[in-house]
Write an enzyme that holds these catalytic residues in place. Structure first.
Site, PDB file in Angstrom:
ATOM      1  CB  SER A 106      -0.895   0.021   1.246  1.00  0.00           C
ATOM      2  OG  SER A 106      -1.538   1.263   1.390  1.00  0.00           O
ATOM      3  CE1 TYR A 120      -3.917  -1.881   4.905  1.00  0.00           C
ATOM      4  CE2 TYR A 120      -3.407   0.362   4.204  1.00  0.00           C
ATOM      5  CZ  TYR A 120      -3.672  -0.947   3.897  1.00  0.00           C
ATOM      6  OH  TYR A 120      -3.695  -1.353   2.583  1.00  0.00           O
ATOM      7  CE  LYS A 179      -1.643  -4.289   3.109  1.00  0.00           C
ATOM      8  NZ  LYS A 179      -1.787  -5.593   2.448  1.00  0.00           N
TER       9      LYS A 179
END
Length: 326
Positions: free
Chosen positions: A119, A143, A147
């Site tokens: 991402s 998040y 990643k």
């Protein structure tokens, strides 16, 4: 030989599955259906329902394939950056522990190729308007951090065990390549706009005072089918033993604004509306757009769809869902 697609019943994963099928490559899907849909699984494609946290299930999946799995496209994960701030432990479990389990099962089964769905959240708020693969990584949510840790796990396993890997970083994935497939996320812009229109509400823009031509945020928006093609191109490159970069940005190079999206939605849907204006969200930068030059060189990356194409395909899929709900 087949490629295992984790999260293959989800919005992005299901398009990746179809891109493999379109190129005559067999696939196997594993998905716990926490955000995916069984209806997104094509007829005849082997489907394992379960979590990557279930180590025995993973081991059994590779064992029962009897050496047929040549690589993995790892799309499964918890993808909500905002929610991850409230649920960090859940996010790390789903995105880090699950990836660790997957890599362990791959090593045990002697599967050494992986394409990782990463991402652009790994960059946080970059100091440059055009993000490249070398831009500093400063994730601003659990998040984004999860990643980046996933990328580190691949890197370290590459050193330790010869894993061939690449991580594809992208921003906002939109559109539909099949009327039966749509983005059902409660947090993404297109579903939020369409849900508002279907419910008779007015879509909302968060802030119109940014340093951009129309005052709204500018971001990369890429069509999900274009994204899927590059996943397959990465897999083919690995199968052929060709060199591959550890990281690629799948970016548009120019981006579009939220205001432009709203205008295009009104034009495509025929629903005339003036968006409500809400205060800007803290931490939202004016413009973040990525260069896709490296991916264009190696992974058949190209923006094949216009903004109108993206909106129309997504709206058609959303309209079909009104008639045929999941």
């Amino acid at each position: 030989m087949a490629w295992l697609v984790t999260g293959g019943a989800g919005y992005i994963g299901s398009h990746v599955v179809r891109a493999f099928i379109d190129e005559g490559i067999d696939v196997i899907i594993i998905d716990d259906l926490s955000s995916g849909h069984a209806d997104f699984v094509p007829d005849g494609v082997p489907f394992v329902q379960g979590s990557l946290l279930d180590t025995e299930l993973l081991r059994r999946t590779f064992t029962e394939a009897a050496g047929a799995i040549t690589g993995v496209v790892h799309v499964a994960g918890f993808k909500y950056a905002g929610v991850s701030v409230q649920r960090p432990l859940h996010t790390y479990e789903q995105n880090v522990t699950a990836t660790q389990n997957l890599l362990a099962a791959m090593a045990e089964a002697d599967v050494s190729n992986i394409v990782f769905s990463s991402s652009a959240a790994v960059y946080g708020t970059p100091s440059t308007d055009l993000v490249t693969e070398e831009t500093a990584k400063n994730p601003e949510s659990p998040y984004g951090e999860s990643k980046l840790i996933g990328e580190w796990l691949l890197r370290d396993q590459g050193v330790a065990a010869g894993l061939t890997h690449t991580s594809l970083r992208y921003f906002n994935v939109v559109g539909s390549g099949d009327i039966a497939l749509r983005d059902t996320s409660p947090h993404n812009l297109f579903p939020l706009i369409f849900d508002a229109l279907v419910d008779g509400r007015t879509p909302r823009i968060n802030g119109t005072d940014y340093a951009t031509p129309d005052g709204t945020c500018v971001r990369d928006y890429i069509h999900v089918s274009d994204l899927a093609v590059s996943h397959v191109a990465a897999a083919r490159r690995m199968d052929a033993g060709e060199p591959i970069s550890p990281v690629y940005n799948l970016g548009s190079g120019d981006g579009v604004s939220v205001g432009e999206i709203m205008s295009t939605v009104a034009a495509v849907t025929g629903i005339d509306f003036t968006p409500e204006i809400a205060p800007r969200r803290a931490g939202d930068p004016d413009r973040i757009v990525a260069s896709g030059e490296l991916a264009a060189r190696d992974l058949r990356w190209v923006m094949r769809h216009s903004l109108e194409d993206m909106v129309k395909s997504a709206w058609d899929a959303r309209q079909a869902a009104v008639v045929r709900p999941l």
